[in-house]
Design an enzyme around this catalytic site. Structure first.
Site, PDB file in Angstrom:
ATOM      1  N   PRO A 122       0.839  -1.183   0.220  1.00 55.86           N
ATOM      2  CA  PRO A 122      -0.090   0.063   0.025  1.00 55.86           C
ATOM      3  C   PRO A 122       0.712   1.339  -0.086  1.00 55.86           C
ATOM      4  O   PRO A 122       0.826   2.271   0.847  1.00 55.86           O
ATOM      5  CB  PRO A 122      -0.886  -0.043   1.232  1.00 55.86           C
ATOM      6  CG  PRO A 122      -0.045  -0.911   2.077  1.00 55.86           C
ATOM      7  CD  PRO A 122       0.594  -1.943   1.490  1.00 55.86           C
ATOM      8  N   CYS A 123       1.537   1.860  -0.912  1.00 51.50           N
ATOM      9  CA  CYS A 123       2.421   2.800  -1.363  1.00 51.50           C
ATOM     10  C   CYS A 123       1.230   3.949  -1.406  1.00 51.50           C
ATOM     11  O   CYS A 123       1.800   5.277  -1.255  1.00 51.50           O
ATOM     12  CB  CYS A 123       3.348   2.670  -2.287  1.00 51.50           C
ATOM     13  SG  CYS A 123       2.698   2.299  -3.923  1.00 51.50           S
ATOM     14  N   HIS A 124       0.177   3.888  -1.645  1.00 51.76           N
ATOM     15  CA  HIS A 124      -0.857   4.842  -1.794  1.00 51.76           C
ATOM     16  C   HIS A 124      -0.973   5.603  -0.441  1.00 51.76           C
ATOM     17  O   HIS A 124      -1.469   6.572  -0.457  1.00 51.76           O
ATOM     18  CB  HIS A 124      -2.143   4.386  -2.472  1.00 51.76           C
ATOM     19  CG  HIS A 124      -2.768   3.348  -1.609  1.00 51.76           C
ATOM     20  ND1 HIS A 124      -2.462   1.959  -1.659  1.00 51.76           N
ATOM     21  CD2 HIS A 124      -3.801   3.448  -0.768  1.00 51.76           C
ATOM     22  CE1 HIS A 124      -3.286   1.223  -0.831  1.00 51.76           C
ATOM     23  NE2 HIS A 124      -4.213   2.241  -0.323  1.00 51.76           N
TER      24      HIS A 124
END
EC number: 2.1.1.63
Length: 156
Positions: A122-124
């Site tokens: 989850p780099c978002h």
């Protein structure tokens, strides 16, 4: 052997790849002409199921085997991203502190940008120190939608 499938989602088409029983790539794509089911393995079918459940708010996480290729530093950053709770964000500086490298915020940003398994890693959930949205490989519009989705469904 590498297997790649293209799946349709509410955020647009996704390209997802598997090698030897591990997800190695997930990217949002623009070219819908490539979408097909011909290479869907049981793992890619399960990944599609979990992604759709996440996007419709019935699931808040993923249980899939991942194997991202990168440097040891990049892998350390990507592992830290998995510790950001659903519906929350962290800054690059906070991630740097999490991995014991408090002065490496820029390097964390670079590693974040090289994440080959978007959404599942989850780099978002990583934002600028001021809380503003910063780069996302799939574009800021998709990043914003993912964060809004998590805030909306996180309260359930």
């Amino acid at each position: 052997m590498k297997h790649t499938a293209y799946i349709k989602t509410v955020l647009g088409p996704i390209k997802i790849s598997e090698v030897d029983g591990f997800i190695t790539e997930l990217l949002f794509v623009k070219d819908t002409n490539e979408i097909s089911d011909k290479q869907k393995t049981p793992l890619l079918e399960e990944a599609e199921k979990q992604i759709k459940e996440y996007l419709d708010g019935t699931s808040k996480g993923f249980d899939l085997p991942l194997a991202a290729k990168g440097t040891e530093f990049q892998k350390t950053v990507w592992e830290a991203l998995h510790r950001i709770p659903y519906g929350e964000t962290r800054s690059y500086k906070q991630i740097a502190a999490m991995i014991g490298r408090p002065d490496a915020a820029r390097a964390v940003g670079m590693a974040n940008g090289k994440n080959p398994i978007l959404l599942l890693t989850p780099c978002h959930r990583v934002v600028g120190s001021d809380g503003k949205l910063t780069g996302y490989a799939a574009g800021l519009e998709i990043k914003e939608k993912l964060l809004e989705l998590e805030v909306t469904y996180g309260s359930r």
